[in-house]
Design an enzyme around this catalytic site. Structure first.
Site, PDB file in Angstrom:
ATOM      1  N   SER A  46     -14.651 116.346   9.953  1.00 35.03           N
ATOM      2  CA  SER A  46     -15.907 116.789   9.335  1.00 35.03           C
ATOM      3  C   SER A  46     -15.628 117.761   8.193  1.00 35.03           C
ATOM      4  CB  SER A  46     -16.807 117.461  10.377  1.00 35.03           C
ATOM      5  OG  SER A  46     -16.092 118.478  11.072  1.00 35.03           O
ATOM      6  N   LYS A 112      -7.386 113.798  18.583  1.00 33.01           N
ATOM      7  CA  LYS A 112      -8.602 113.020  18.848  1.00 33.01           C
ATOM      8  C   LYS A 112      -8.592 111.763  17.981  1.00 33.01           C
ATOM      9  CE  LYS A 112     -12.893 114.617  17.627  1.00 33.01           C
ATOM     10  NZ  LYS A 112     -13.416 113.621  16.654  1.00 33.01           N
ATOM     11  N   GLU A 114     -10.833 108.120  17.162  1.00 33.24           N
ATOM     12  CA  GLU A 114     -12.104 107.420  17.305  1.00 33.24           C
ATOM     13  C   GLU A 114     -11.852 105.957  17.675  1.00 33.24           C
ATOM     14  OE1 GLU A 114     -14.630 107.852  13.878  1.00 33.24           O
ATOM     15  OE2 GLU A 114     -14.421 110.034  13.863  1.00 33.24           O
ATOM     16  N   GLU A 181     -20.507 110.937  21.177  1.00 36.52           N
ATOM     17  CA  GLU A 181     -21.386 111.400  20.090  1.00 36.52           C
ATOM     18  C   GLU A 181     -22.621 110.507  19.976  1.00 36.52           C
ATOM     19  OE1 GLU A 181     -19.454 112.241  16.381  1.00 36.52           O
ATOM     20  OE2 GLU A 181     -21.355 112.460  15.305  1.00 36.52           O
TER      21      GLU A 181
END
Ligand code: KIV
Length: 265
Positions: A46, A112, A114, A181
């Site tokens: 982000s 992490k 995705e 999320e």
């Protein structure tokens, strides 16, 4: 120095206690996050949006992730330090191992990634090399173009089933943690109950084991569209440290996220 570990979070889950996580991208904010007793720091990709002003996380490079992970690690004395593998950094197993290794050498404690069950092979190999993994499910921002926007995921039964099954498979492959999320609260509850590893949520209701927010959203300084799951903790705090402390307290007592920050049942 003693740090929160994935095992610490697993114990908290077993005890029914919640944990807090916030993004940070530099040493100064990371030290403040420690002062507020927040358990996990995420060096999120982000940063492409909140630091660089990009319209998505896709342009973020490995070099940028390494740089910010090094900065955060210098300021962090206590939180579990999780670092994002950026877009296309896990194209091949070889790339995945090399890039995850670089983040660990930069100071991360866990990486992490995705994706869904297709991450399993990579998680097995990372685990063999001693690299803990958090698998990010539901809305995966690196796939925003494929998903057609930043939309709530798992609303139809078939998608919800797929996400629950992926969570179970990823735990079986050795994932140490899951991040969920933007999914309906009922689906988040199913996933959280289906696995023994800690599940951290964002836009997933207050039923997950922990919560994560992007720091700029928590401090109310994000420009433009504010997603439903965001809360400005500066509105009820007199300092940044107090805002972090309020967030930590409200996550741990279950009052954040409230129903108005969540996507139904
Ligand atoms: O990059 C990030 O900050 C994230 C959070 C939105 C969970 O992945």
């Amino acid at each position: 120095m003693s740090f929160t570990t994935p095992q610490t979070l697993k114990t908290l889950k077993q005890q029914g206690q919640k944990f807090s996580c916030v993004t940070s991208y530099d040493a100064t904010f990371s030290a403040l996050v420690n002062d507020a007793n927040i358990d996990v720091i995420l060096v999120g990709d982000s940063l492409g949006m909140v630091l660089q002003g990009q319209s998505s996380t896709l342009p973020v490079s490995m070099e940028e992730m390494i740089y910010h992970t090094v900065c955060v690690a210098r300021g962090n004395q206590s939180a579990l330090l999780m670092a994002d593998m950026p877009f296309m950094s896990n194209n091949t197993l070889e790339d995945t191992l090399h890039n995850a290794g670089q983040l660990m050498q930069a100071g991360a404690h866990i990486v992490k990634l995705e994706g869904e069950e297709w991450l399993s092979d990579a998680i097995v190999e990372l685990g063999r090399r001693g690299i803990p993994v958090c698998a990010h499910l539901g809305l995966t921002p690196q796939s925003v173009n494929k998903l057609g926007g930043y939309k709530v995921q798992g609303k139809v039964d078939e998608d919800a089933e797929r996400i629950v099954n992926a969570a179970i498979e990823l735990e079986a492959a050795g994932a140490d943690m899951l991040l969920l999320e933007c999914v309906p609260t009922a689906l988040a509850r199913r996933v959280t109950n289906a696995v023994n590893v800690p599940v951290v949520g964002i836009g997933a209701g207050n039923v997950t084991d922990g919560q994560v927010l992007v720091m700029h959203d928590l401090l109310g300084i994000t420009k433009g569209h504010k997603p439903k799951f965001v809360k400005n903790f500066m509105a009820e705090s007199s300092s940044i440290l107090a805002a972090f402390e309020t967030y930590d307290r409200q996550v741990k007592d279950g009052s954040f996220p409230a129903p108005e920050h969540s996507f139904g049942e």
